[in-house]
Design a protein around this motif. Structure first.
Motif, mmCIF file in Angstrom:
data_model
loop_
_atom_site.group_PDB
_atom_site.id
_atom_site.type_symbol
_atom_site.label_atom_id
_atom_site.label_comp_id
_atom_site.label_asym_id
_atom_site.label_seq_id
_atom_site.Cartn_x
_atom_site.Cartn_y
_atom_site.Cartn_z
ATOM 1 N N THR A 114 0.802 -1.220 0.000
ATOM 2 C CA THR A 114 0.000 0.000 0.000
ATOM 3 C C THR A 114 0.840 1.277 0.000
ATOM 4 O O THR A 114 0.295 2.371 0.000
ATOM 5 N N GLY A 115 2.172 1.153 0.014
ATOM 6 C CA GLY A 115 3.026 2.333 -0.009
ATOM 7 C C GLY A 115 3.115 3.045 1.322
ATOM 8 O O GLY A 115 3.361 4.257 1.374
ATOM 9 N N THR A 116 2.982 2.304 2.421
ATOM 10 C CA THR A 116 3.089 2.903 3.754
ATOM 11 C C THR A 116 4.478 3.520 3.937
ATOM 12 O O THR A 116 5.477 2.973 3.466
ATOM 13 N N HIS A 117 4.543 4.632 4.641
ATOM 14 C CA HIS A 117 5.809 5.354 4.771
ATOM 15 C C HIS A 117 5.952 5.972 6.145
ATOM 16 O O HIS A 117 4.989 6.098 6.901
ATOM 17 N N GLY A 118 7.166 6.357 6.464
ATOM 18 C CA GLY A 118 7.439 7.135 7.657
ATOM 19 C C GLY A 118 7.672 8.578 7.270
ATOM 20 O O GLY A 118 7.004 9.113 6.382
ATOM 21 N N THR A 119 8.647 9.205 7.925
ATOM 22 C CA THR A 119 8.980 10.576 7.583
ATOM 23 C C THR A 119 10.484 10.693 7.422
ATOM 24 O O THR A 119 11.251 9.924 7.994
ATOM 25 N N GLY A 120 10.900 11.652 6.629
ATOM 26 C CA GLY A 120 12.308 11.872 6.331
ATOM 27 C C GLY A 120 12.435 12.395 4.916
ATOM 28 O O GLY A 120 12.069 11.710 3.962
ATOM 29 N N ALA A 121 12.930 13.608 4.774
ATOM 30 C CA ALA A 121 12.948 14.262 3.462
ATOM 31 C C ALA A 121 13.724 13.470 2.421
ATOM 32 O O ALA A 121 13.429 13.548 1.231
ATOM 33 N N GLU A 122 14.701 12.675 2.851
ATOM 34 C CA GLU A 122 15.528 11.915 1.913
ATOM 35 C C GLU A 122 15.225 10.425 1.963
ATOM 36 O O GLU A 122 15.981 9.622 1.407
ATOM 37 N N LEU A 123 14.141 10.023 2.601
ATOM 38 C CA LEU A 123 13.826 8.612 2.806
ATOM 39 C C LEU A 123 12.509 8.255 2.126
ATOM 40 O O LEU A 123 11.516 8.966 2.256
ATOM 41 N N GLY A 124 12.499 7.128 1.420
ATOM 42 C CA GLY A 124 11.308 6.703 0.712
ATOM 43 C C GLY A 124 10.404 5.837 1.561
ATOM 44 O O GLY A 124 10.675 5.553 2.733
ATOM 45 N N SER A 125 9.314 5.393 0.956
ATOM 46 C CA SER A 125 8.354 4.531 1.639
ATOM 47 C C SER A 125 8.951 3.152 1.871
ATOM 48 O O SER A 125 10.035 2.813 1.359
ATOM 49 N N LEU A 126 8.248 2.312 2.626
ATOM 50 C CA LEU A 126 8.714 0.947 2.834
ATOM 51 C C LEU A 126 8.829 0.192 1.522
ATOM 52 O O LEU A 126 9.669 -0.701 1.377
#
Length: 424
Positions: A114-126
Protein backbone atom coordinates in the motif's frame (compact mmCIF):
# COMPACT_ATOMS: atom_id res chain seq x y z
CA UNK A 1 -19.25 -17.42 7.61
CA UNK A 2 -16.77 -15.71 9.92
CA UNK A 3 -17.05 -11.99 10.51
CA UNK A 4 -14.17 -9.58 10.02
CA UNK A 5 -13.72 -5.83 10.43
CA UNK A 6 -10.81 -3.48 9.99
CA UNK A 7 -9.08 -1.70 12.88
CA UNK A 8 -11.37 1.35 12.85
CA UNK A 9 -14.57 -0.69 12.47
CA UNK A 10 -15.65 1.05 9.26
CA UNK A 11 -15.04 -1.91 6.93
CA UNK A 12 -17.03 -5.05 7.75
CA UNK A 13 -16.97 -8.30 5.79
CA UNK A 14 -18.30 -11.85 6.07
CA UNK A 15 -15.74 -14.07 4.31
CA UNK A 16 -16.65 -17.64 3.50
CA UNK A 17 -13.45 -18.65 5.27
CA UNK A 18 -10.68 -16.97 7.25
CA UNK A 19 -7.58 -19.15 7.06
CA UNK A 20 -4.13 -19.00 8.66
CA UNK A 21 -2.00 -21.39 6.57
CA UNK A 22 1.32 -22.54 7.97
CA UNK A 23 3.13 -23.89 4.91
CA UNK A 24 3.22 -23.69 1.11
CA UNK A 25 1.18 -26.82 0.40
CA UNK A 26 -1.66 -25.68 2.64
CA UNK A 27 -1.58 -22.19 1.10
CA UNK A 28 -1.58 -23.56 -2.44
CA UNK A 29 -4.61 -25.74 -1.72
CA UNK A 30 -6.52 -22.82 -0.21
CA UNK A 31 -5.74 -20.54 -3.15
CA UNK A 32 -6.62 -23.21 -5.71
CA UNK A 33 -10.03 -23.91 -4.14
CA UNK A 34 -11.09 -20.27 -3.83
CA UNK A 35 -12.70 -18.13 -6.49
CA UNK A 36 -11.56 -14.94 -4.79
CA UNK A 37 -8.65 -14.40 -2.39
CA UNK A 38 -7.58 -11.45 -0.28
CA UNK A 39 -4.90 -11.24 2.41
CA UNK A 40 -5.14 -9.34 5.69
CA UNK A 41 -2.57 -8.25 8.23
CA UNK A 42 -3.46 -5.93 11.10
CA UNK A 43 -6.49 -4.45 9.31
CA UNK A 44 -5.09 -0.91 9.35
CA UNK A 45 -6.44 -0.18 5.86
CA UNK A 46 -9.36 2.25 5.96
CA UNK A 47 -10.35 1.39 2.39
CA UNK A 48 -11.98 -2.03 1.76
CA UNK A 49 -8.75 -3.54 0.42
CA UNK A 50 -9.19 -6.73 2.45
CA UNK A 51 -12.96 -7.08 2.03
CA UNK A 52 -14.11 -10.34 0.46
CA UNK A 53 -17.02 -12.75 0.62
CA UNK A 54 -14.78 -15.70 -0.22
CA UNK A 55 -11.30 -16.53 1.20
CA UNK A 56 -9.48 -14.17 3.55
CA UNK A 57 -5.91 -15.22 4.33
CA UNK A 58 -3.73 -14.24 7.28
CA UNK A 59 -0.07 -15.25 7.00
CA UNK A 60 1.00 -14.37 10.54
CA UNK A 61 1.59 -18.08 11.31
CA UNK A 62 3.20 -18.96 7.97
CA UNK A 63 6.49 -20.84 8.31
CA UNK A 64 9.73 -18.96 7.80
CA UNK A 65 12.58 -17.07 9.36
CA UNK A 66 14.95 -14.26 8.49
CA UNK A 67 17.66 -15.28 6.04
CA UNK A 68 20.50 -12.77 5.73
CA UNK A 69 22.48 -12.18 2.55
CA UNK A 70 26.24 -12.74 2.91
CA UNK A 71 26.86 -8.98 2.72
CA UNK A 72 24.17 -8.34 5.39
CA UNK A 73 22.61 -5.65 3.22
CA UNK A 74 19.37 -7.52 2.55
CA UNK A 75 17.32 -10.18 4.29
CA UNK A 76 14.55 -12.50 3.14
CA UNK A 77 11.73 -12.18 5.68
CA UNK A 78 8.29 -13.79 6.05
CA UNK A 79 5.85 -11.43 4.36
CA UNK A 80 3.13 -12.05 6.95
CA UNK A 81 5.24 -11.03 9.93
CA UNK A 82 4.24 -7.79 11.59
CA UNK A 83 6.71 -4.95 11.43
CA UNK A 84 6.96 -5.26 15.21
CA UNK A 85 8.08 -8.90 14.96
CA UNK A 86 10.35 -8.28 11.98
CA UNK A 87 12.21 -5.30 13.45
CA UNK A 88 12.74 -7.06 16.79
CA UNK A 89 14.18 -10.08 14.96
CA UNK A 90 16.43 -7.87 12.86
CA UNK A 91 17.66 -6.10 15.99
CA UNK A 92 18.72 -9.44 17.43
CA UNK A 93 20.87 -9.82 14.30
CA UNK A 94 22.37 -6.34 14.74
CA UNK A 95 20.25 -4.85 11.95
CA UNK A 96 17.45 -2.32 11.40
CA UNK A 97 15.12 -1.23 8.63
CA UNK A 98 16.16 1.91 6.80
CA UNK A 99 12.99 3.66 7.95
CA UNK A 100 9.63 2.90 9.55
CA UNK A 101 6.27 4.56 10.07
CA UNK A 102 4.81 5.51 13.43
CA UNK A 103 2.92 2.27 14.05
CA UNK A 104 4.16 -1.30 13.68
CA UNK A 105 1.32 -3.87 13.89
CA UNK A 106 0.98 -4.01 10.07
CA UNK A 107 2.31 -6.96 8.14
CA UNK A 108 5.43 -6.37 6.07
CA UNK A 109 3.57 -7.35 2.91
CA UNK A 110 0.58 -5.12 3.65
CA UNK A 111 2.75 -2.10 4.43
CA UNK A 112 4.67 -2.48 1.18
CA UNK A 113 1.63 -3.31 -0.94
CA UNK A 114 0.00 0.00 0.00
CA UNK A 115 3.03 2.33 -0.01
CA UNK A 116 3.09 2.90 3.75
CA UNK A 117 5.81 5.35 4.77
CA UNK A 118 7.44 7.13 7.66
CA UNK A 119 8.98 10.58 7.58
CA UNK A 120 12.31 11.87 6.33
CA UNK A 121 12.95 14.26 3.46
CA UNK A 122 15.53 11.91 1.91
CA UNK A 123 13.83 8.61 2.81
CA UNK A 124 11.31 6.70 0.71
CA UNK A 125 8.35 4.53 1.64
CA UNK A 126 8.71 0.95 2.83
CA UNK A 127 8.05 -0.13 -0.76
CA UNK A 128 11.40 1.37 -1.78
CA UNK A 129 13.14 -1.07 0.60
CA UNK A 130 11.92 -4.17 -1.28
CA UNK A 131 14.61 -5.98 -3.30
CA UNK A 132 12.70 -9.12 -4.22
CA UNK A 133 9.51 -11.12 -3.65
CA UNK A 134 8.38 -14.74 -3.51
CA UNK A 135 4.68 -14.94 -4.46
CA UNK A 136 2.04 -17.64 -4.49
CA UNK A 137 0.38 -17.05 -7.84
CA UNK A 138 -3.20 -17.76 -8.90
CA UNK A 139 -1.88 -21.04 -10.33
CA UNK A 140 -0.75 -22.12 -6.87
CA UNK A 141 2.97 -21.84 -7.66
CA UNK A 142 5.71 -19.95 -5.85
CA UNK A 143 7.40 -17.45 -8.19
CA UNK A 144 10.40 -15.34 -7.27
CA UNK A 145 10.94 -11.92 -8.78
CA UNK A 146 13.52 -9.18 -8.49
CA UNK A 147 15.28 -6.53 -10.60
CA UNK A 148 16.87 -9.25 -12.77
CA UNK A 149 14.26 -12.02 -12.42
CA UNK A 150 10.77 -11.41 -13.84
CA UNK A 151 11.58 -7.67 -13.65
CA UNK A 152 8.13 -6.55 -14.83
CA UNK A 153 6.48 -8.57 -12.07
CA UNK A 154 8.92 -7.13 -9.55
CA UNK A 155 8.24 -3.56 -10.62
CA UNK A 156 4.48 -4.06 -10.32
CA UNK A 157 4.75 -5.98 -7.04
CA UNK A 158 6.68 -3.20 -5.28
CA UNK A 159 3.31 -1.55 -4.69
CA UNK A 160 0.70 -4.07 -5.78
CA UNK A 161 -2.37 -3.66 -3.56
CA UNK A 162 -2.34 -7.47 -3.40
CA UNK A 163 -3.47 -7.81 -7.02
CA UNK A 164 -0.67 -10.07 -8.27
CA UNK A 165 -0.58 -12.92 -5.77
CA UNK A 166 0.07 -13.80 -2.14
CA UNK A 167 3.48 -12.53 -0.99
CA UNK A 168 5.08 -15.20 1.20
CA UNK A 169 8.60 -13.78 1.49
CA UNK A 170 10.10 -10.38 0.80
CA UNK A 171 13.75 -9.52 0.35
CA UNK A 172 14.13 -6.27 2.24
CA UNK A 173 17.01 -3.81 2.48
CA UNK A 174 18.57 -3.61 5.94
CA UNK A 175 21.26 -1.48 7.61
CA UNK A 176 23.41 -1.86 10.73
CA UNK A 177 21.31 -1.45 13.87
CA UNK A 178 21.07 2.11 15.13
CA UNK A 179 19.59 4.06 18.03
CA UNK A 180 17.40 7.13 17.73
CA UNK A 181 16.98 10.24 19.81
CA UNK A 182 13.41 11.56 19.84
CA UNK A 183 12.68 15.17 20.73
CA UNK A 184 9.14 16.54 21.04
CA UNK A 185 8.24 20.15 21.76
CA UNK A 186 5.62 22.80 21.05
CA UNK A 187 6.40 25.39 18.40
CA UNK A 188 4.39 28.12 16.68
CA UNK A 189 2.98 26.94 13.37
CA UNK A 190 4.16 30.15 11.71
CA UNK A 191 7.77 29.50 12.79
CA UNK A 192 7.73 25.89 11.57
CA UNK A 193 6.24 26.96 8.24
CA UNK A 194 8.86 29.69 7.76
CA UNK A 195 11.79 27.40 8.67
CA UNK A 196 10.52 24.09 7.24
CA UNK A 197 13.42 23.46 4.85
CA UNK A 198 15.96 24.34 7.53
CA UNK A 199 14.27 22.14 10.13
CA UNK A 200 13.95 19.23 7.70
CA UNK A 201 17.64 19.43 6.79
CA UNK A 202 18.74 19.52 10.43
CA UNK A 203 17.59 16.00 11.30
CA UNK A 204 17.00 12.64 9.63
CA UNK A 205 13.28 12.58 10.51
CA UNK A 206 10.98 15.53 11.11
CA UNK A 207 7.21 15.77 11.42
CA UNK A 208 4.60 17.81 13.22
CA UNK A 209 1.01 17.58 14.38
CA UNK A 210 -1.33 20.55 14.36
CA UNK A 211 -4.89 20.77 15.64
CA UNK A 212 -7.10 22.71 13.21
CA UNK A 213 -8.05 25.24 15.87
CA UNK A 214 -4.57 25.83 17.31
CA UNK A 215 -1.73 28.03 16.10
CA UNK A 216 0.90 25.82 17.69
CA UNK A 217 2.24 22.44 16.59
CA UNK A 218 3.63 19.40 18.33
CA UNK A 219 7.03 19.24 16.62
CA UNK A 220 8.86 15.90 16.59
CA UNK A 221 12.31 14.93 15.38
CA UNK A 222 14.18 11.63 15.30
CA UNK A 223 17.92 11.42 14.72
CA UNK A 224 20.47 8.59 14.92
CA UNK A 225 22.63 8.74 18.03
CA UNK A 226 25.31 6.69 19.74
CA UNK A 227 23.86 3.97 21.96
CA UNK A 228 25.75 5.08 25.08
CA UNK A 229 24.46 8.66 24.91
CA UNK A 230 22.46 9.33 28.09
CA UNK A 231 18.77 10.03 27.86
CA UNK A 232 15.40 9.00 29.13
CA UNK A 233 14.64 5.33 28.46
CA UNK A 234 11.97 4.56 25.87
CA UNK A 235 8.41 4.61 27.12
CA UNK A 236 5.03 4.78 25.47
CA UNK A 237 2.66 7.71 25.75
CA UNK A 238 1.33 7.83 29.29
CA UNK A 239 -2.09 6.43 30.05
CA UNK A 240 -3.04 9.76 31.60
CA UNK A 241 -2.15 11.68 28.42
CA UNK A 242 -4.18 9.29 26.30
CA UNK A 243 -7.11 9.44 28.72
CA UNK A 244 -7.15 13.24 28.52
CA UNK A 245 -7.19 13.17 24.74
CA UNK A 246 -9.93 10.54 24.66
CA UNK A 247 -12.00 12.64 27.08
CA UNK A 248 -11.60 15.62 24.74
CA UNK A 249 -12.72 13.47 21.80
CA UNK A 250 -15.75 12.19 23.71
CA UNK A 251 -16.71 15.73 24.77
CA UNK A 252 -16.40 16.91 21.16
CA UNK A 253 -18.60 14.02 20.05
CA UNK A 254 -21.25 14.99 22.60
CA UNK A 255 -20.92 18.76 22.13
CA UNK A 256 -19.14 19.56 18.83
CA UNK A 257 -19.22 23.29 19.59
CA UNK A 258 -16.56 22.67 22.26
CA UNK A 259 -13.99 21.35 19.78
CA UNK A 260 -11.99 24.60 19.21
CA UNK A 261 -11.71 25.36 22.94
CA UNK A 262 -10.76 21.79 23.79
CA UNK A 263 -7.97 21.77 21.21
CA UNK A 264 -6.46 24.97 22.54
CA UNK A 265 -6.67 23.52 26.06
CA UNK A 266 -4.94 20.32 24.94
CA UNK A 267 -2.05 22.34 23.56
CA UNK A 268 -1.69 24.26 26.82
CA UNK A 269 -1.53 20.91 28.63
CA UNK A 270 1.04 19.53 26.20
CA UNK A 271 3.77 20.09 28.77
CA UNK A 272 7.51 20.58 28.61
CA UNK A 273 9.76 19.41 25.78
CA UNK A 274 10.58 15.71 26.03
CA UNK A 275 13.54 13.60 24.96
CA UNK A 276 14.10 9.86 24.84
CA UNK A 277 16.67 7.51 23.33
CA UNK A 278 16.41 3.86 22.37
CA UNK A 279 16.71 1.24 19.63
CA UNK A 280 15.30 2.52 16.35
CA UNK A 281 12.56 -0.12 16.20
CA UNK A 282 11.40 0.92 19.69
CA UNK A 283 11.48 4.68 19.12
CA UNK A 284 9.83 4.78 15.66
CA UNK A 285 6.36 3.42 16.59
CA UNK A 286 3.73 4.83 18.91
CA UNK A 287 0.62 3.21 20.35
CA UNK A 288 -2.66 4.04 18.62
CA UNK A 289 -5.46 2.99 20.97
CA UNK A 290 -8.07 5.68 20.25
CA UNK A 291 -9.88 4.61 17.10
CA UNK A 292 -10.13 7.01 14.18
CA UNK A 293 -10.84 7.17 10.48
CA UNK A 294 -8.10 8.54 8.22
CA UNK A 295 -7.50 10.18 4.86
CA UNK A 296 -3.97 10.93 3.68
CA UNK A 297 -2.78 12.71 0.56
CA UNK A 298 0.76 12.89 -0.78
CA UNK A 299 1.51 16.22 -2.45
CA UNK A 300 4.41 17.77 -4.35
CA UNK A 301 6.84 19.10 -1.74
CA UNK A 302 6.22 22.75 -2.61
CA UNK A 303 2.45 22.33 -2.31
CA UNK A 304 2.55 20.76 1.14
CA UNK A 305 2.42 23.75 3.47
CA UNK A 306 0.08 25.89 1.33
CA UNK A 307 -2.33 22.97 1.14
CA UNK A 308 -2.14 22.38 4.89
CA UNK A 309 -2.92 26.08 5.44
CA UNK A 310 -5.88 25.82 3.05
CA UNK A 311 -7.16 22.73 4.88
CA UNK A 312 -6.95 24.45 8.28
CA UNK A 313 -8.64 27.58 6.92
CA UNK A 314 -11.44 25.47 5.44
CA UNK A 315 -12.12 23.73 8.75
CA UNK A 316 -12.13 27.01 10.67
CA UNK A 317 -14.37 28.74 8.15
CA UNK A 318 -16.86 25.86 8.17
CA UNK A 319 -16.39 25.32 11.93
CA UNK A 320 -16.08 21.58 11.37
CA UNK A 321 -15.75 19.56 14.60
CA UNK A 322 -12.52 17.75 13.67
CA UNK A 323 -11.05 16.29 16.85
CA UNK A 324 -7.67 14.92 15.72
CA UNK A 325 -4.66 16.94 14.59
CA UNK A 326 -3.30 16.97 11.07
CA UNK A 327 -0.03 15.06 10.68
CA UNK A 328 2.53 16.60 8.32
CA UNK A 329 5.51 14.58 7.04
CA UNK A 330 8.07 14.63 4.26
CA UNK A 331 9.18 11.73 2.05
CA UNK A 332 11.55 11.21 -0.86
CA UNK A 333 10.39 10.58 -4.40
CA UNK A 334 10.70 7.14 -6.01
CA UNK A 335 10.28 5.30 -9.31
CA UNK A 336 7.57 2.79 -8.30
CA UNK A 337 4.79 2.54 -10.88
CA UNK A 338 1.84 2.94 -8.50
CA UNK A 339 3.52 5.00 -5.78
CA UNK A 340 2.01 8.39 -4.85
CA UNK A 341 5.61 9.64 -4.56
CA UNK A 342 6.73 8.71 -8.09
CA UNK A 343 6.37 12.30 -9.28
CA UNK A 344 9.16 13.55 -7.00
CA UNK A 345 9.81 14.57 -3.37
CA UNK A 346 6.59 14.70 -1.41
CA UNK A 347 4.81 16.22 1.54
CA UNK A 348 2.24 14.06 3.30
CA UNK A 349 -0.88 15.41 5.00
CA UNK A 350 -2.88 12.99 7.14
CA UNK A 351 -6.41 13.96 8.17
CA UNK A 352 -8.19 12.04 10.93
CA UNK A 353 -11.56 11.99 12.62
CA UNK A 354 -12.58 10.27 15.84
CA UNK A 355 -14.28 6.98 14.92
CA UNK A 356 -17.32 7.77 17.10
CA UNK A 357 -18.07 10.94 15.16
CA UNK A 358 -19.46 11.40 11.62
CA UNK A 359 -16.57 11.51 9.17
CA UNK A 360 -17.85 11.05 5.60
CA UNK A 361 -19.09 14.65 4.97
CA UNK A 362 -15.93 16.21 6.37
CA UNK A 363 -13.73 13.82 4.40
CA UNK A 364 -15.54 14.74 1.19
CA UNK A 365 -14.85 18.42 1.85
CA UNK A 366 -11.24 17.82 2.83
CA UNK A 367 -10.51 15.62 -0.18
CA UNK A 368 -11.46 18.49 -2.49
CA UNK A 369 -8.94 20.74 -0.72
CA UNK A 370 -6.18 18.13 -0.85
CA UNK A 371 -6.81 17.43 -4.53
CA UNK A 372 -6.48 21.15 -5.24
CA UNK A 373 -2.88 20.80 -4.06
CA UNK A 374 -2.25 18.18 -6.79
CA UNK A 375 -2.29 15.44 -4.17
CA UNK A 376 -2.55 11.70 -4.67
CA UNK A 377 -4.06 9.57 -1.90
CA UNK A 378 -2.48 6.86 0.17
CA UNK A 379 -4.07 3.72 -1.26
CA UNK A 380 -5.08 2.30 2.13
CA UNK A 381 -6.68 5.49 3.45
CA UNK A 382 -9.98 7.06 2.55
CA UNK A 383 -10.29 8.39 -0.99
CA UNK A 384 -12.77 8.45 -3.89
CA UNK A 385 -10.53 7.89 -6.92
CA UNK A 386 -12.16 6.65 -10.13
CA UNK A 387 -10.49 4.62 -12.90
CA UNK A 388 -10.10 7.83 -14.87
CA UNK A 389 -8.32 9.43 -11.91
CA UNK A 390 -6.00 6.43 -11.56
CA UNK A 391 -4.88 6.59 -15.19
CA UNK A 392 -4.55 10.38 -15.11
CA UNK A 393 -2.44 10.38 -11.95
CA UNK A 394 -0.37 7.28 -12.72
CA UNK A 395 1.15 7.15 -16.23
CA UNK A 396 2.37 3.58 -15.63
CA UNK A 397 -1.05 2.30 -14.53
CA UNK A 398 -1.49 0.60 -17.91
CA UNK A 399 1.80 -1.27 -17.44
CA UNK A 400 0.76 -2.31 -13.95
CA UNK A 401 -2.58 -3.65 -15.17
CA UNK A 402 -0.90 -5.51 -18.04
CA UNK A 403 1.30 -7.35 -15.52
CA UNK A 404 -1.76 -8.10 -13.41
CA UNK A 405 -3.53 -9.53 -16.45
CA UNK A 406 -0.55 -11.77 -17.21
CA UNK A 407 -0.24 -13.22 -13.71
CA UNK A 408 -3.91 -13.25 -12.64
CA UNK A 409 -6.05 -13.26 -15.83
CA UNK A 410 -9.16 -14.48 -13.98
CA UNK A 411 -8.94 -11.78 -11.32
CA UNK A 412 -8.69 -14.18 -8.38
CA UNK A 413 -6.95 -11.55 -6.24
CA UNK A 414 -9.27 -8.63 -7.11
CA UNK A 415 -12.19 -7.76 -4.87
CA UNK A 416 -15.15 -5.46 -5.57
CA UNK A 417 -13.33 -2.31 -4.46
CA UNK A 418 -10.24 -2.94 -6.60
CA UNK A 419 -12.33 -4.01 -9.56
CA UNK A 420 -14.19 -0.71 -9.43
CA UNK A 421 -11.05 1.36 -8.68
CA UNK A 422 -9.10 0.06 -11.68
CA UNK A 423 -12.05 -0.59 -14.00
CA UNK A 424 -11.14 -4.27 -14.28
Amino acid sequence: MAGWSNWSGSVIAAPREIARPREAGELAALVAQAAKVRVVGAGHSFMPLCETSDLLLNLADYEGAITLAPDRRTAWAPAGWSLRKLTAALWDEGLSLVNQGDINPQSLAGAMATGTHGTGAELGSLSTQARGFRLMTAAGEIVECGPDLHPELYQAQRLSLGLLGVAVEIRVEVVPAYHLEERVERRPLAEVAERLDELAAATRHMEFFVFPYSDEVIFKTLHPIEADNPGRPPKEIGEADEAIFKLACDLSAALPVLTPSLQRLLMRLAGKPSRRIGPAHVIFPSERNIRFEEMEYELPRAAGLPTLRAAIDHIRKRRLPITFPFEFRLAAGDDIWMSPFNAGPGASISFHQYARMPWRPAFAEMEAVLRDGAGRPHWAKRHTLTPADVHRLYPRAGDFLAVRQTWDPAGKFANAHLTELFGL
